[in-house]
Design a protein around this motif. Structure first.
Motif, PDB file in Angstrom:
ATOM      1  N   GLU A   4       9.778  43.661  56.142  1.00  0.00           N
ATOM      2  CA  GLU A   4       8.411  44.860  55.824  1.00  0.00           C
ATOM      3  C   GLU A   4       8.180  45.960  56.712  1.00  0.00           C
ATOM      4  OE1 GLU A   4       3.770  44.352  55.875  1.00  0.00           O
ATOM      5  OE2 GLU A   4       4.518  42.921  57.239  1.00  0.00           O
ATOM      6  N   SER A  54      16.283  52.490  51.627  1.00  0.00           N
ATOM      7  CA  SER A  54      15.283  51.847  51.828  1.00  0.00           C
ATOM      8  C   SER A  54      14.188  50.439  50.881  1.00  0.00           C
ATOM      9  CB  SER A  54      14.232  51.678  53.258  1.00  0.00           C
ATOM     10  OG  SER A  54      13.422  50.941  53.432  1.00  0.00           O
ATOM     11  N   ARG A  55      14.801  49.688  51.290  1.00  0.00           N
ATOM     12  CA  ARG A  55      13.281  48.573  50.670  1.00  0.00           C
ATOM     13  C   ARG A  55      12.336  48.049  51.086  1.00  0.00           C
ATOM     14  NH1 ARG A  55      17.371  44.480  46.649  1.00  0.00           N
ATOM     15  NH2 ARG A  55      19.304  46.806  46.241  1.00  0.00           N
ATOM     16  N   SER A  56      11.710  48.054  52.039  1.00  0.00           N
ATOM     17  CA  SER A  56      11.093  47.927  52.798  1.00  0.00           C
ATOM     18  C   SER A  56       9.604  48.524  52.578  1.00  0.00           C
ATOM     19  CB  SER A  56      10.942  48.266  54.387  1.00  0.00           C
ATOM     20  OG  SER A  56      11.727  47.751  55.177  1.00  0.00           O
ATOM     21  N   ARG A  57       9.148  48.251  52.467  1.00  0.00           N
ATOM     22  CA  ARG A  57       7.435  48.275  52.341  1.00  0.00           C
ATOM     23  C   ARG A  57       6.846  50.027  52.528  1.00  0.00           C
ATOM     24  NH1 ARG A  57       1.559  47.912  52.903  1.00  0.00           N
ATOM     25  NH2 ARG A  57       1.639  46.760  55.151  1.00  0.00           N
ATOM     26  N   LEU A  75      10.544  60.126  50.323  1.00  0.00           N
ATOM     27  CA  LEU A  75       9.444  58.706  49.891  1.00  0.00           C
ATOM     28  C   LEU A  75       8.278  59.292  49.542  1.00  0.00           C
ATOM     29  CD1 LEU A  75       8.615  56.889  53.594  1.00  0.00           C
ATOM     30  CD2 LEU A  75      10.849  56.473  51.906  1.00  0.00           C
ATOM     31  N   SER A  78       7.120  58.182  45.762  1.00  0.00           N
ATOM     32  CA  SER A  78       7.466  56.636  45.301  1.00  0.00           C
ATOM     33  C   SER A  78       6.395  56.308  46.115  1.00  0.00           C
ATOM     34  CB  SER A  78       8.290  56.365  46.386  1.00  0.00           C
ATOM     35  OG  SER A  78       8.107  56.306  47.902  1.00  0.00           O
ATOM     36  N   GLU A  79       6.348  54.861  46.059  1.00  0.00           N
ATOM     37  CA  GLU A  79       5.326  53.832  46.109  1.00  0.00           C
ATOM     38  C   GLU A  79       4.490  52.918  47.783  1.00  0.00           C
ATOM     39  OE1 GLU A  79       2.472  52.887  44.710  1.00  0.00           O
ATOM     40  OE2 GLU A  79       2.824  54.449  43.102  1.00  0.00           O
ATOM     41  N   ARG A  80       6.393  53.699  48.178  1.00  0.00           N
ATOM     42  CA  ARG A  80       7.050  52.769  49.504  1.00  0.00           C
ATOM     43  C   ARG A  80       5.423  54.272  50.723  1.00  0.00           C
ATOM     44  NH1 ARG A  80      12.826  53.504  50.617  1.00  0.00           N
ATOM     45  NH2 ARG A  80      12.134  55.548  48.563  1.00  0.00           N
TER      46      ARG A  80
END
Length: 307
Positions: A4, A54-57, A75, A78-80
């Motif tokens: 996460e 990174s693929r973390s939220r 970032l 993006s949605e992160r």
């Protein structure tokens, strides 16, 4: 399995003190109950690369405003979500986001997870080549841009190794003031234009710069506007007289200080000048600069207090 939280740590933040802060943070994380991974930066630009991959939220910038700047560039759009644990020398953006200086308290804010949307600025610098201005690609920033004296101070800060925080920036100011020659600028802010010899132009998305100087004290990170403070070329005594006021967090009422708001700034000069973005020099000995705003393109975890 995707974690996460990804913590991007800059061990060189805060003149190297970031490594000690990183060790303390890892101690807190082991008992935090969070699903996380830790990644260390290896040089300039690496935090942007790590943030994009990174693929973390939630991607957490652990460092100073320079590290945060790189994560913003990775970032934005993006949605992160960006988190911040401050371990740098200045730690300016956190003052507009309600994030504490303490690593443990900042981690508590991160865990609380209050997400807000903020604006992101963009800046590009130009040099004269064969009579025409050639601009570099746009670069994003989270907190602010300094043009002229402000950037000369930021450049000097990078050379001072024995101080941190506000004292570091004050030392740089005293080493530069009196020797700095203000350029003659042609300036445009939206539809307003003028020419003059200006000491500095501080363009703020956030309120604070230089570790404690509220050059744009009424700036908001989510209003879709840039706050711009212009200080005219005046005597050393008058410049130094501003320090208590700009450290007080409220606008100063002086005839040589002008506060503006707008969406775009463009400044050019036949004299060479420096430009910083979030404390990092992005233009050395340039002749032109453009600054703009991208409203609401970044999600960030901050304190409950409205920035």
């Amino acid at each position: 399995m995707t974690t996460e939280y990804t913590f991007i740590m800059n061990p060189m933040a805060g003149k190297g003190s970031g490594l000690r802060a990183d060790e303390a943070l890892e101690g807190f994380l082991r008992h935090s109950g969070l699903s996380y991974r830790v990644m260390y930066t290896e040089g300039p630009g690496h935090a942007t690369h790590l943030a994009r991959r990174s693929r973390s939220r939630v991607v957490v910038a652990v460092g100073g405003d320079g590290t945060i700047n790189e994560v913003v560039n990775g970032l934005a759009g993006s949605e992160r979500i960006m988190g911040i644990i401050p371990t740098g020398s200045g730690n300016d953006l956190i003052k507009s986001l309600g994030i504490p200086h303490s690593v443990e308290e900042a981690l508590a804010v991160l865990k609380a997870g209050h997400v807000r949307t903020m604006d992101v600025g963009k800046v590009q610098t130009g040099v004269l080549e064969n009579g025409s201005m050639q601009y570099a690609p746009w670069r994003l920033f989270g907190n602010g841009v300094g043009i002229g004296f402000d950037a000369a101070v930021a450049r000097k800060v990078s050379e001072i190794t024995y101080l941190r925080g506000t004292l570091l920036y004050l030392a740089a100011v005293f080493q530069i003031v009196g020797r700095y020659r203000a350029p003659e600028f042609a300036v445009r802010v939206d539809e307003r234009s003028w020419s003059g010899r200006e000491l500095l132009m501080a363009v703020g998305n956030g309120r604070c710069a230089g570790g404690g100087f509220y050059l744009n004290p009424e700036a908001e990170v989510a209003d879709g506007l840039l706050d711009i403070t212009v200080i005219a070329d005046v005597s050393v005594v008058r410049v130094l007289s501003l320090i208590p006021g700009v450290m007080g967090g409220k606008p100063v009422k002086r005839d040589f200080v002008t506060y503006l708001r707008g969406k775009e700034l463009e400044a050019t000069s036949s004299d060479k000048f420096n430009v910083h973005a979030d404390g990092e020099i992005v233009g050395r000995e340039v002749h032109g600069v453009r600054v703009g705003i991208e409203p609401g393109v970044l999600k960030v975890i901050g304190g409950e207090r409205k920035p």
